[in-house]
Write an enzyme that holds these catalytic residues in place. Structure first.
Site, PDB file in Angstrom:
ATOM      1  CE1 TYR A 140      -4.093  -2.014   0.192  1.00  0.00           C
ATOM      2  CE2 TYR A 140      -2.713  -3.338   1.519  1.00  0.00           C
ATOM      3  CZ  TYR A 140      -3.815  -2.991   1.092  1.00  0.00           C
ATOM      4  OH  TYR A 140      -4.811  -4.163   0.846  1.00  0.00           O
ATOM      5  CB  CYS A 175      -7.269  -4.144  -5.936  1.00  0.00           C
ATOM      6  SG  CYS A 175      -8.705  -5.184  -5.999  1.00  0.00           S
ATOM      7  CG  HIS A 176      -5.146  -9.793  -7.398  1.00  0.00           C
ATOM      8  ND1 HIS A 176      -5.929  -9.488  -8.604  1.00  0.00           N
ATOM      9  CD2 HIS A 176      -4.210 -10.641  -7.895  1.00  0.00           C
ATOM     10  CE1 HIS A 176      -5.208  -9.567  -9.720  1.00  0.00           C
ATOM     11  NE2 HIS A 176      -4.254 -10.577  -9.325  1.00  0.00           N
ATOM     12  CD  GLU A 198      -1.603 -12.104 -11.161  1.00  0.00           C
ATOM     13  OE1 GLU A 198      -0.568 -11.359 -10.772  1.00  0.00           O
ATOM     14  OE2 GLU A 198      -2.639 -11.606 -11.409  1.00  0.00           O
ATOM     15  CG  ASN A 253     -10.757  -2.556  -8.287  1.00  0.00           C
ATOM     16  OD1 ASN A 253     -11.285  -1.932  -9.102  1.00  0.00           O
ATOM     17  ND2 ASN A 253      -9.556  -2.946  -8.282  1.00  0.00           N
TER      18      ASN A 253
END
Length: 156
Positions: free
Chosen positions: A93, A124-125, A151, A116
C-alpha cells in the site's frame, strides 16, 4: 442503466457489468448488483467473460477491455497505479501511495483498493501489506491467495 451477465469460473460465479461502452463492475456477490440492472449477455460482456476465463486458466496476463470504474479522483489515481503492477508481482500500500505522489496515504490507498469496482480487471489483489502479508480483498483472502499463486506459477 447497467447490463449484467454471470460467468461460472474456477473461483466461483462472477457477474460482469457494462454501461453500453465499457466494463464498469465485477461482482463477487449477487446482492451487490443494482436492482435495475438488465440481465443479458452483450458482445462486450462476452469478450470480458472470455478474457476473464483465459486469465484464470493462465493463458492471459493482461486484459484488453474498455474499463470505466466510478470513483473519486484519488481512487482513480490509485486504480491507474494498480494497472501498472506487472503480472506476477506485488506492491505494498505504501509503494502505491508513493507511486501516486501521496507517500503518507497508505491507508487511503487501502480504502480505494476496497472500493475497486473492477477487481481482477484492475488488479487490486496484487497489493499486499508492508510485511508481505495478505490483507483484505473484496472476493475474500482465499481468492486473493489463489490469484497471486496463479500469477506466480505462470510467470515462473
Amino acid at each position: 442503466m447497467k447490463t449484467v451477465f454471470f460467468y461460472q469460473t474456477c473461483i466461483g460465479k462472477l457477474a460482469i457489468a457494462e454501461d453500453g461502452q465499457a466494463v464498469t463492475n465485477l461482482y463477487f456477490d449477487e446482492g451487490a448488483i443494482p436492482h435495475e440492472a438488465i440481465y443479458e449477455e452483450t458482445g462486450l460482456l462476452c469478450e470480458a467473460g472470455r478474457q476473464l476465463q483465459e486469465y484464470l486458466a493462465g493463458s492471459r496476463q493482461a486484459f484488453d477491455l474498455p474499463l470505466a470504474p466510478e470513483g473519486t479522483v484519488f481512487m482513480q489515481r490509485v486504480w491507474e497505479a494498480l494497472l501498472t503492477i506487472p503480472y506476477g508481482e506485488t506492491r505494498t500500500y505504501r509503494e502505491i501511495a508513493e507511486a501516486i505522489g501521496s507517500p503518507t496515504a497508505a491507508r487511503a490507498v487501502g480504502h480505494a483498493n476496497s472500493k475497486n469496482p473492477l477487481s481482477l480487471f484492475i488488479p487490486c489483489h496484487r497489493v499486499i501489506g508492508a510485511r508481505g502479508e495478505l490483507t483484505g480483498y473484496l472476493g475474500g483472502l482465499d481468492r486473493k491467495q489463489f490469484l497471486l499463486e496463479l500469477e506466480k506459477r505462470i510467470k515462473s
